[in-house]
Design an enzyme around this catalytic site. Structure first.
Site, PDB file in Angstrom:
ATOM      1  N   GLU A 253       0.885  -1.170   0.000  1.00 36.07           N
ATOM      2  CA  GLU A 253       0.000   0.000   0.000  1.00 36.07           C
ATOM      3  C   GLU A 253       0.911   1.205   0.000  1.00 36.07           C
ATOM      4  OE1 GLU A 253      -1.534   3.167   1.159  1.00 36.07           O
ATOM      5  OE2 GLU A 253      -2.182   2.240   3.033  1.00 36.07           O
ATOM      6  N   CYS A 289      -2.278   8.935   3.058  1.00 38.19           N
ATOM      7  CA  CYS A 289      -2.047   8.452   1.696  1.00 38.19           C
ATOM      8  C   CYS A 289      -3.248   8.618   0.790  1.00 38.19           C
ATOM      9  CB  CYS A 289      -1.621   6.995   1.731  1.00 38.19           C
ATOM     10  SG  CYS A 289      -2.778   5.915   2.606  1.00 38.19           S
TER      11      CYS A 289
END
Length: 482
Positions: A253, A289
């Site tokens: 990720e 993010c």
């Protein structure tokens, strides 16, 4: 006995580190060193992996337990984490600058929910479903744990993002070696205390604080079966290369520079939408993010969109991350602030119009603060729009029509998230389906622990959360009975 910040949690107890090296802990709000934690050396990594391997290979050990039995342990761990939730939230906020109101919810409580969710899933899972074979007999599709897992957690949401790795892995029957980021190690010590209080079996969870060298030693270790990493795209590539060579499964990720498509019917009343806009674009000081930091605005409402985000950024309370009034705290480190300020300078140099912010807030002589910053008239090809700034910096770019908006949103090396803002949810859903990313929010964004989360393109591969998050730590073995 050596405990806590002077020891390492390996094999189910505190053990003395094999080196005197320590990891310094700094306050993001003052820049001063406030503590230090024992660092793991190569010998400690070997001990941790060996403990995890032994615990996994034990024929009567964790991997052989029923889902219900593992779920009961996860419930104890969730309760222990809940007991330490306030300490954990404060430790995270001191280290990385996360406003305490966010830290209490995401760092203190989210891992508790994750543990209970995966405990519930695995307690009810049929691990050996069967079906009639095509040529007679019966085929059993047995679900088994993947093995020893290395979990590499980042500093921006250290407990929440770690929990998305080690908790489904433990639920599946895997054993875990967790490496926290060196920027956030105090909360990792508290997690170890919670694990001891919960009575996790020896070696099931091991924690080895350290830098990149510790991480890469773990990634390449021959006794590791899977790696899960959240962090930068550059480091993710290095990890992926190592795992590819070893034919080792990996979840990545990685970074993002997601787009917020403001449709021409969007409600831009900050009284009604301000909290949702803030959460989707500037939460955690921009150190998130999935944030939609590229604002795509219809030309018919361009000035209004610019004014709305300028008003939003200007209204936010900047302050001590431990104050409940604070909405924007400091960045995690001087090095990271330097990086964000470099992007701000680059945006000005590229020709972007600085609408709000761009500097350090007045009155903050200590700590690593940056003003919430809004750039308008940004070309989608500029670095300020394309690269992962990872700070409180928004760019606004005009678009002509829906096709143009979708094209701009998809014209990115990243594909982690995105948002669509509209008064017509069905219209928003139609646009969301066209965005090339792992996740999209309509009129807001917040990952759902029951739904898969992850990216495409340079934002990574694999999924966390939801049933898919459990499945990623399991392998299926077919057994043919004739």
């Amino acid at each position: 006995m050596t405990t806590g910040k002077d020891a390492l949690y390996i094999g189910g107890s505190w053990v003395s580190p094999s080196t005197s090296t320590r990891i310094p802990v700094h306050s993001a709000a003052t820049g001063r060193m406030i503590d230090s934690v024992a660092a793991a050396a190569p010998k400690d990594v070997e001990r941790a992996v060996s403990a995890a391997r032994t615990a996994y290979d034990d024929p009567t050990g964790w991997s052989s337990w029923s889902g219900a039995d593992r779920a009961s342990v996860l419930e104890r761990l969730a309760s222990a984490h809940e007991h330490h939730a306030e300490e954990i939230a404060q430790a995270v906020s001191v280290q990385n600058g996360m406003p305490i109101s966010i830290s209490r919810m995401i760092e203190g409580q989210f891992p508790v929910a994750v543990g209970r969710y995966y405990g519930g899933l695995v307690a009810e899972q049929d691990i050996e479903p069967h079906r009639p074979g095509a040529t007679g007999g019966t085929t059993y599709s047995r679900v088994e744990p993947v093995g020893v897992v290395v979990a590499l957690a980042p500093w921006n949401f250290p407990q929440a993002l770690a929990s998305q790795k080690y908790l489904p892995a433990l639920a599946a029957g895997c054993t875990v070696v967790l490496k926290p980021s060196p920027e956030t190690v105090l909360d990792a010590c508290l997690l170890a205390e919670a694990a001891i209080e919960a009575g996790l079996p020896d070696g099931v969870l091991n924690i080895v604080p350290g830098g990149a060298e510790v991480g890469m030693q773990l990634v390449a270790h021959p006794d590791v079966d899977k790696v899960a990493f959240t962090g930068s795209t550059d480091i993710g590539r290095r990890i992926a290369e190592t795992c590819a060579r070893l034919l080792r499964p990996v979840n990545l990720e990685l970074g993002g520079r997601s787009a917020a498509i403001i449709l021409d019917d969007a409600n831009l009343d900050l009284g009604a939408m301000g909290q949702a806009l803030f959460g989707a674009t500037l939460m955690n000081n921009g150190q998130t993010c999935f944030l939609s930091t590229r604002i795509l605005a219809p030309r018919s409402r361009y000035t209004e969109v610019v004014d709305t985000f300028a008003a939003l950024a200007s209204s936010l309370v900047i302050g001590d991350p431990l104050s409940t009034d604070t909405q924007i705290g400091p960045l995690v480190s001087q090095r990271h602030r330097d990086s964000v300020e470099g992007y701000i300078s680059k945006g000005i140099g590229e020709g972007a119009r600085l609408v709000v912010g761009g500097g350090r807030p007045a009155g903050f002589t200590e700590g690593w603060y940056v003003e919430p910053t809004v750039f308008a008239d940004v070309d989608n090809n500029w670095a300020i729009s394309r690269e992962d700034v990872f700070g409180p910096v928004l760019t606004i770019t005009p678009y002509d029509d829906i096709d143009d908006a979708v094209r701009l949103a998809n014209d990115s090396e990243y594909g982690l998230a995105g948002t669509v803002w509209t008064s017509d949810p069905e219209r928003g859903l139609a646009v969301a389906r066209r965005i090339h990313s792992g996740t999209v929010g309509i009129n807001g964004f917040m990952p759902d622990l029951t739904a898969p989360f992850g990216g495409v393109k340079n934002s990574g591969m694999g999924r966390e959360l939801g049933p898919e998050g459990l499945a990623s730590y399991q392998v299926t073995k077919s057994i043919y009975r004739f």
